[in-house]
Design a protein around this motif. Sequence first.
Motif, PDB file in Angstrom:
ATOM      1  N   ARG A  54       0.828  -1.210   0.000  1.00  0.00           N
ATOM      2  CA  ARG A  54       0.000   0.000   0.000  1.00  0.00           C
ATOM      3  C   ARG A  54       0.864   1.263   0.000  1.00  0.00           C
ATOM      4  N   TRP A  55       1.962   1.215   0.740  1.00  0.00           N
ATOM      5  CA  TRP A  55       2.881   2.362   0.772  1.00  0.00           C
ATOM      6  C   TRP A  55       3.451   2.625  -0.613  1.00  0.00           C
ATOM      7  N   GLN A  56       3.917   1.570  -1.277  1.00  0.00           N
ATOM      8  CA  GLN A  56       4.468   1.734  -2.620  1.00  0.00           C
ATOM      9  C   GLN A  56       3.415   2.276  -3.579  1.00  0.00           C
ATOM     10  N   ALA A  57       2.184   1.811  -3.449  1.00  0.00           N
ATOM     11  CA  ALA A  57       1.101   2.301  -4.301  1.00  0.00           C
ATOM     12  C   ALA A  57       0.881   3.795  -4.082  1.00  0.00           C
ATOM     13  N   MET A  58       0.968   4.244  -2.816  1.00  0.00           N
ATOM     14  CA  MET A  58       0.812   5.671  -2.531  1.00  0.00           C
ATOM     15  C   MET A  58       1.952   6.479  -3.145  1.00  0.00           C
ATOM     16  N   LEU A  59       3.171   5.941  -3.049  1.00  0.00           N
ATOM     17  CA  LEU A  59       4.329   6.660  -3.580  1.00  0.00           C
ATOM     18  C   LEU A  59       4.226   6.863  -5.081  1.00  0.00           C
ATOM     19  N   HIS A  60       3.691   5.858  -5.767  1.00  0.00           N
ATOM     20  CA  HIS A  60       3.706   5.876  -7.232  1.00  0.00           C
ATOM     21  C   HIS A  60       2.359   6.236  -7.850  1.00  0.00           C
ATOM     22  N   GLY A  64      -0.944  11.748  -6.804  1.00  0.00           N
ATOM     23  CA  GLY A  64      -1.034  11.493  -5.369  1.00  0.00           C
ATOM     24  C   GLY A  64      -0.627  12.702  -4.546  1.00  0.00           C
ATOM     25  N   ARG A  65      -0.713  12.539  -3.246  1.00  0.00           N
ATOM     26  CA  ARG A  65      -0.377  13.631  -2.339  1.00  0.00           C
ATOM     27  C   ARG A  65       1.113  13.911  -2.357  1.00  0.00           C
ATOM     28  N   SER A  66       1.457  15.132  -1.938  1.00  0.00           N
ATOM     29  CA  SER A  66       2.870  15.437  -1.738  1.00  0.00           C
ATOM     30  C   SER A  66       3.372  14.618  -0.554  1.00  0.00           C
ATOM     31  N   ALA A  67       4.698  14.501  -0.455  1.00  0.00           N
ATOM     32  CA  ALA A  67       5.273  13.695   0.623  1.00  0.00           C
ATOM     33  C   ALA A  67       4.860  14.235   1.991  1.00  0.00           C
ATOM     34  N   VAL A  68       4.879  15.551   2.165  1.00  0.00           N
ATOM     35  CA  VAL A  68       4.527  16.129   3.458  1.00  0.00           C
ATOM     36  C   VAL A  68       3.062  15.851   3.778  1.00  0.00           C
ATOM     37  N   SER A  69       2.180  16.024   2.798  1.00  0.00           N
ATOM     38  CA  SER A  69       0.763  15.740   3.020  1.00  0.00           C
ATOM     39  C   SER A  69       0.544  14.280   3.379  1.00  0.00           C
ATOM     40  N   ARG A  70       1.310  13.405   2.731  1.00  0.00           N
ATOM     41  CA  ARG A  70       1.172  11.979   3.004  1.00  0.00           C
ATOM     42  C   ARG A  70       1.558  11.684   4.455  1.00  0.00           C
TER      43      ARG A  70
END
Length: 198
Positions: A54-60, A64-70
Amino acid sequence: MPRPTPTGPAEPFTPLHFQLVLLRRMADHNPELVETARADLGVSVADMREANRRWQAMLHARGGRSAVSRYRSILGAPERRLTRTVGDLACEALLWPVPLWPHLRFEVLLSPTGAVWNEWLIRAPGTPGPSLRTLADLTPWSCTVDEAARAFAPARPLEGSAPTRWGLAFAAPDEISGEPRRVRAEFTWGLLQRWTEI
């Protein structure tokens, strides 16, 4: 016949899931420590794999959200906000607690434009660090990148084998002979995993 679309919300990605992501990367070097930590958290290997998927899916994810928003959505509001100087630049550092390592904090370092420059574990401000004198003190998970670099200066940064990995080359005394030995220390998410002689 088309499959029905789930109507309920997806399970939130929580701080527990994020800790599993950190552990997943560390399992390559220290599977026994990760196994113990996973058991302490009461989760299965399948849970850890699913959290990482799930983390990898969010990254790619596209758009998607910016890193800070995530990180804010997963970890909540930062525990502390600090200003760090990098060269001539004043950068903001956001710190979150990580229950698995109560004396550490997960730090996200932002550039003056708000871009994420670094994401790793550091010693919690005000918490005493380890005593690092010889190679015997360099045990897995015992110290952070900054702590090893300060203890065995001068240390030379090395390119890591993955985005969440860092390396340092330095000389440290052998615990028996006291003679300096050149080593490469490897870190995952900023936490020491192992060292090898070079």
